[in-house]
Design a protein around this motif. Structure first.
Motif, PDB file in Angstrom:
ATOM      1  N   ALA A  83     -56.338  78.936 -52.717  1.00 40.70           N
ATOM      2  CA  ALA A  83     -57.719  79.310 -52.450  1.00 40.70           C
ATOM      3  C   ALA A  83     -58.627  78.925 -53.607  1.00 40.70           C
ATOM      4  N   SER A  84     -59.866  78.639 -53.275  1.00 33.36           N
ATOM      5  CA  SER A  84     -60.890  78.391 -54.288  1.00 33.36           C
ATOM      6  C   SER A  84     -62.229  78.837 -53.733  1.00 33.36           C
ATOM      7  N   PHE A 130     -60.517  85.349 -56.327  1.00 33.49           N
ATOM      8  CA  PHE A 130     -59.417  85.514 -55.385  1.00 33.49           C
ATOM      9  C   PHE A 130     -58.902  86.945 -55.322  1.00 33.49           C
ATOM     10  N   ARG A 190     -48.573  87.334 -53.285  1.00 32.46           N
ATOM     11  CA  ARG A 190     -49.698  86.569 -53.824  1.00 32.46           C
ATOM     12  C   ARG A 190     -49.558  86.491 -55.330  1.00 32.46           C
ATOM     13  N   ASN A 202     -52.267  86.092 -58.140  1.00 35.21           N
ATOM     14  CA  ASN A 202     -53.710  86.027 -58.392  1.00 35.21           C
ATOM     15  C   ASN A 202     -54.058  85.102 -59.560  1.00 35.21           C
ATOM     16  N   ASN A 254     -54.284  81.855 -57.745  1.00 33.50           N
ATOM     17  CA  ASN A 254     -55.147  81.847 -56.550  1.00 33.50           C
ATOM     18  C   ASN A 254     -54.373  81.396 -55.308  1.00 33.50           C
ATOM     19  N   GLN A 290     -59.064  84.483 -45.412  1.00 37.35           N
ATOM     20  CA  GLN A 290     -59.541  85.413 -46.435  1.00 37.35           C
ATOM     21  C   GLN A 290     -60.481  86.428 -45.796  1.00 37.35           C
TER      22      GLN A 290
END
Length: 127
Positions: free
Chosen positions: A24-25, A29, A72, A74, A77, A98
């Motif tokens: 993800a970006s 996040f 996940r 973090n 991300n 998300q």
């Protein structure tokens, strides 16, 4: 702008394993719950699993409990879906998403609560 990029799909025999990743970006996040959904041909998109921003709370579809694990990282991300003991009925396009609202304690199982989506990755389980 949020971008979600899935990887790790493929073809596997029944009983096998795959690990999906979603990078993800675009937003902080750790503030947002993440979900994995799937859509098989001719069927509605359904939640598979979800995880809170902290990673402490998770949700699983009944049919994948004990076989799939969401996690996940973090710092990277990235959200993962470890899938084991795969069955032909797990065949679908898998999407990460998300959640729209930040700082939720429990991830939502509702598709409507998720604002951003990846492009999907195909998982095919042969019998």
């Amino acid at each position: 702008q949020v971008q979600l990029v899935e990887s790790g799909g493929g073809l596997v025999q029944a009983g096998g394993s795959l690990r999906l990743s979603c990078a993800a970006s675009g937003r902080t996040f750790a503030r947002y719950a993440m979900g994995w959904f799937r859509q098989a041909p001719g069927k509605e998109r359904e939640i598979v699993s979800a995880i809170s921003g902290s990673g402490y709370n998770t949700y699983y579809l009944d049919s994948v409990k004990g076989r799939f694990t969401i996690s996940r990282d973090n710092a990277k991300n990235t959200v993962y879906l470890q899938m084991s003991s795969l069955k032909p009925e797990d065949t679908a396009v898998y999407y990460c998403a998300q959640q729209q609202v930040a700082y939720v304690d429990y991830p939502s199982p509702l598709r409507s609560e998720y604002e951003y989506w990846g492009q999907g990755t195909q998982v095919t389980v042969s019998s």
